[in-house]
Design a protein around this motif. Structure first.
Motif, PDB file in Angstrom:
ATOM      1  N   MET A   1       0.817  -1.294  -0.069  1.00  0.00           N
ATOM      2  CA  MET A   1      -0.074  -0.032  -0.034  1.00  0.00           C
ATOM      3  C   MET A   1       0.882   1.282   0.072  1.00  0.00           C
ATOM      4  N   PRO A   2       1.961   1.310   0.801  1.00  0.00           N
ATOM      5  CA  PRO A   2       2.776   2.620   0.679  1.00  0.00           C
ATOM      6  C   PRO A   2       3.166   2.947  -1.087  1.00  0.00           C
ATOM      7  N   ASN A   4       1.430   2.145  -3.471  1.00  0.00           N
ATOM      8  CA  ASN A   4       0.044   2.606  -3.901  1.00  0.00           C
ATOM      9  C   ASN A   4      -0.186   4.172  -3.481  1.00  0.00           C
ATOM     10  N   ASN A   5       0.065   4.585  -2.285  1.00  0.00           N
ATOM     11  CA  ASN A   5      -0.060   5.849  -1.897  1.00  0.00           C
ATOM     12  C   ASN A   5       0.827   6.651  -2.429  1.00  0.00           C
ATOM     13  N   ASN A   6       2.117   6.340  -2.600  1.00  0.00           N
ATOM     14  CA  ASN A   6       3.064   7.142  -3.287  1.00  0.00           C
ATOM     15  C   ASN A   6       2.804   7.540  -4.777  1.00  0.00           C
ATOM     16  N   GLN A   8      -0.283   7.558  -5.715  1.00  0.00           N
ATOM     17  CA  GLN A   8      -1.614   8.385  -5.580  1.00  0.00           C
ATOM     18  C   GLN A   8      -1.079   9.649  -5.308  1.00  0.00           C
ATOM     19  N   ARG A   9       0.016  10.076  -4.633  1.00  0.00           N
ATOM     20  CA  ARG A   9       0.353  11.301  -4.425  1.00  0.00           C
ATOM     21  C   ARG A   9       1.045  11.826  -5.484  1.00  0.00           C
ATOM     22  N   GLN A  12      -1.413  13.236  -7.805  1.00  0.00           N
ATOM     23  CA  GLN A  12      -1.787  14.339  -7.137  1.00  0.00           C
ATOM     24  C   GLN A  12      -1.064  15.494  -7.355  1.00  0.00           C
TER      25      GLN A  12
END
Length: 124
Positions: A1-2, A4-6, A8-9, A12
């Protein structure tokens, strides 16, 4: 997930950069629109001034042409009047200098009984 967050960030941030670029482009477009309107107004004024100048030149030319036409008319009328006066003077001078010819009929006197007296010359 990290990860995936990376991602996503990162998406963005890229979206935020695109958003900033788009806002900047919109501001520049507005500025250009104002400049184009200003240029359009100036062009309209220049066209108006140019039209006014041309109209004034045409008006001057028309006045000049009217004056020329008036002088031509005056010259023609004056020439005709001079010719008429000269012809009248010539006729008047010729009439004075030529012997008078009259077309009067000689009326023979008649006596009371309608006989015209005749003179008898010698030997008649």
């Amino acid at each position: 997930m990290p990860e995936n967050n990376n991602q996503q960030r990162q998406v963005q941030e890229e979206a935020e950069e695109v958003k900033v670029i788009m806002m900047d482009n919109m501001e520049k477009t507005e500025e250009r629109k104002e400049k184009v309107q200003d240029l359009d107004e100036r062009a309209g004024e220049l066209k108006s001034k140019s039209f006014h100048k041309t109209a004034m030149k045409v008006q001057k030319q028309m006045k000049c042409d009217n004056v020329k036409a008036s002088w031509k008319l005056i010259a023609v009328v004056g020439a005709m009047a001079a010719i008429i006066i000269i012809v009248a003077i010539i006729m008047w001078v010729n009439k004075k200098s030529s012997p008078e010819i009259t077309h009067e009929r000689v009326i023979n006197p008649m006596h009371e009984n309608g006989i015209t007296p005749t003179t008898n010359g010698p030997g008649m």
